[in-house]
Design an enzyme around this catalytic site. Structure first.
Site, mmCIF file in Angstrom:
data_model
loop_
_atom_site.group_PDB
_atom_site.id
_atom_site.type_symbol
_atom_site.label_atom_id
_atom_site.label_comp_id
_atom_site.label_asym_id
_atom_site.label_seq_id
_atom_site.Cartn_x
_atom_site.Cartn_y
_atom_site.Cartn_z
ATOM 1 N N GLY A 493 39.410 42.346 42.877
ATOM 2 C CA GLY A 493 40.479 41.360 42.939
ATOM 3 C C GLY A 493 40.723 40.918 44.358
ATOM 4 N N HIS A 494 41.858 40.268 44.576
ATOM 5 C CA HIS A 494 42.173 39.710 45.887
ATOM 6 C C HIS A 494 43.222 40.513 46.630
ATOM 7 C CE1 HIS A 494 40.634 35.408 44.687
ATOM 8 N NE2 HIS A 494 39.728 36.356 44.563
#
Length: 609
Positions: A493-494
């Site tokens: 993810g980020h």
């Protein structure tokens, strides 16, 4: 080995285990040592023991000794404070292998643990007070897997236990469920003990067993929302009590022993209040085969639940079934101050885009204006998002999977959420939210599949979750304040982000955000603040503490604030983020970010005073 105060002072009161610690494999290795315990900590205040490692006691060499009545080493902790997200495992035939033993301790919290051993999952002994246990999964086993108070008063000894609260626990084939154990001729004083929100199965017929001192007894016992059935199909379970005083509400099995004072309380209470209802969607026409549209059955069940006047009506989505739902909105306000949406099975979204025709495609499932809502269970919510992800490349709108709007005093726990078309869970305009022990999963290539999106909300607690998606694990948006995030395992993810904020020059404000003790596994960033530079976004009092993990990009810490307003009172403390690519170096970057940094890898020397 005993670790004392002087030892832990040298390592900063933190004992972090990433690898494996094992005990001696031969009894002869114990010669000359105290065999009452293997590892112990004594007189150390503020101690933190954590990590993703394993502690293996190698108890199999000792279990035969239990039959021979010889000493068995144990792991013992005194004056505990907070225990969460542990996995404690031993064979069901192992002798006296309690999961957690607590004695002479107070203000203890045990949350979100899995315990399956050969004896009590959690045993509470003499001298304990103010113990809170929640979200424990206990069992299975053929010996004693349960939550117990006792055994107390052996040999007529005095003992006292008070203010014990055990709630929202699950039992899988345990010997009993709730149990109080005292020696009958003792003077044991037990009071203020609550068992609430239990469910599961018992191997013995005696699912609830409350055995108190004949001379003193137990007072102020509460059993509320108990549902324990037999692990043996077709067998009935019962409850038994000796000199136990208190009350019960909505309990199965019920107690029909008229010498038990709970029955008297029940008769009195029935004249003055309405009890909880269990509404099973199967009783309202749901099929649960994963192909039939069960939306209308769910809505019929919801109308009954929301209109009920019981203390906490429950909409039950049973285990072992898969329910196909088209876009559905569960609206309030409801008559009861608390509403329980319990998911044991699987809920799936439409598998074809054509099934969305005529529906609002902004969201799949949503709750609006429902206060006191609890959404929990061990089930699965599958958004079937793969059919939508190509739309992101074409710039077409896509639905979020699960939205909550204007739902105050909201609790989410235990569920697994996968493959949302867009964001998995959205929280908007809510106050007093608790989110624990969720698993949110989507492929790292899935576009914009944030785990949790929070907007215009306050007093939010997010704890002990695993989130791995194609975008932000958690995104905090405009209008948020007093957000506390801890124990989140993030990746892919980020990362965990504040923003994106201020697009098109819009004003926005976020304050009092605290993110601590989180782990990042190959995320695009770790800590990130995202604002549009020409906006008037005001961010203040944002703390990132105790981060560790790896970043795929060089920019592991990115604090990008408004050029005109900036961010104030930013804190970065005990950060350790390295590159996910061996040999690569990571950096930090800032734009108009004011604050301070303590002990960070990478260094954050771009912060302004």
């Amino acid at each position: 080995m005993q670790l004392n105060q002087n030892f832990v002072k040298n390592v900063g009161n933190g004992f972090q285990i990433g690898g494996k610690i094992i005990a001696p494999r031969k009894l002869s290795d114990w010669r000359g040592h105290d065999i009452s315990r293997w590892l112990s900590f004594r007189n150390i205040n503020g101690l933190i023991v954590d990590g993703n490692g394993t502690i293996d006691g190698r108890g199999v060499i000792w279990w035969k000794s239990a039959k021979d009545a010889t000493g068995i080493p144990t792991v013992s902790c005194i004056f505990l404070a907070s225990i969460s997200n542990l996995h404690i495992i031993a064979p069901e035939t192992s002798h006296n292998t309690d999961g957690i033993d607590i004695s002479s301790s107070s203000h203890v919290q045990i949350r979100n643990c899995f315990i399956g051993t050969g004896d009590d999952c959690v045993a509470i002994n003499s001298g304990c007070s103010n113990i809170s246990i929640s979200g424990v999964v206990c069992g299975p086993g053929h010996e004693e897997f349960l939550l117990s108070v006792g055994s107390l008063g052996k040999g007529g000894a005095d003992a006292q236990v008070q203010d014990i609260r055990v709630e929202h626990c699950i039992f899988n084939g345990t010997l009993n469920g709730a149990r109080i154990k005292t020696w009958q001729k003792s003077a044991v004083n037990l009071s203020g003990i609550s068992f609430m929100g239990f469910r599961g199965t018992s191997l013995s017929n005696d699912a609830i067993k409350l055995s108190c001192s004949k001379s003193v007894g137990c007072t102020n016992i509460l059993l509320d929302h108990i549902n324990i059935k037999s692990a043996v199909r077709g067998t009935t379970v019962y409850s038994s009590c000796i000199n136990a005083h208190g009350r019960y509400m909505d309990s199965f099995p019920k107690d029909w022993n008229h010498s038990f004072r709970l029955v008297l309380w029940l008769l009195i209470l029935r004249s003055s209040r309405v009890f909880s209802q269990l509404i099973n969607v199967m009783d309202y026409g749901a099929v649960g085969d994963g192909m039939t549209d069960d939306s209308q059955a769910f809505m019929k069940a919801w109308i009954v639940v929301c209109g009920a006047r019981s203390s906490m009506p429950v909409l039950n989505v049973p285990t072992g079934r898969k329910f196909l739902l088209k876009p559905s909105q569960f609206g309030g306000p409801c008559n009861s101050p608390n509403v329980h949406f319990q998911v044991g099975g699987t809920i799936v979204g439409p598998s074809k885009l054509s099934d969305w025709r005529g529906h609002d495609i902004s969201r799949w499932l949503s709750f609006r204006n429902v206060n006191g809502l609890i959404v929990d269970g061990n089930g699965l919510i599958d958004g079937q998002g793969a059919i939508w992800w190509k739309s992101a490349e074409e710039g077409k709108p896509r639905p979020l999977a699960l939205g909550f709007s204007s739902c105050n005093n909201l609790k989410l726990s235990g569920l697994t959420h996968i493959n949302s078309p867009r964001s998995h869970i959205s929280i908007d305009s809510c106050t007093n939210i608790t989110i624990t022990n969720l698993h949110i999963i989507a492929p790292k290539t899935s576009p914009n599949t944030d785990g949790l999106d929070i907007s215009s909300s306050s007093n939010v607690q997010i704890q002990d979750c695993y989130i791995g998606t194609g975008d932000d694990c958690i995104a905090i948006n405009s209008g948020c304040n007093n957000i506390n995030i801890s124990g989140v395992d993030c990746g892919p993810g980020h990362g965990i982000s504040v923003g994106s904020l201020g697009e098109g020059g819009a004003m926005a404000e976020v304050e009092d955000i605290r993110v601590e003790n989180c782990t990042f596994n190959g995320t695009q960033n770790g800590a990130r603040i995202k604002t549009w530079q020409e906006s008037a976004v005001k961010l203040s009092d944002i703390s990132f503490m105790g981060f560790r993990g790896t970043s795929l990009s060089d920019d592991a810490i990115n604090l990008s604030c408004s050029k005109s307003v900036g961010c104030t009172n930013i804190l970065l403390d005990h950060i350790n983020i390295t590159s996910a690519v061996p040999g690569e170096i990571v950096y930090s970057s800032c734009i108009n970010a004011h604050g301070r940094c303590i002990d960070s890898i990478p260094k954050v020397d771009c912060l302004l005073p």
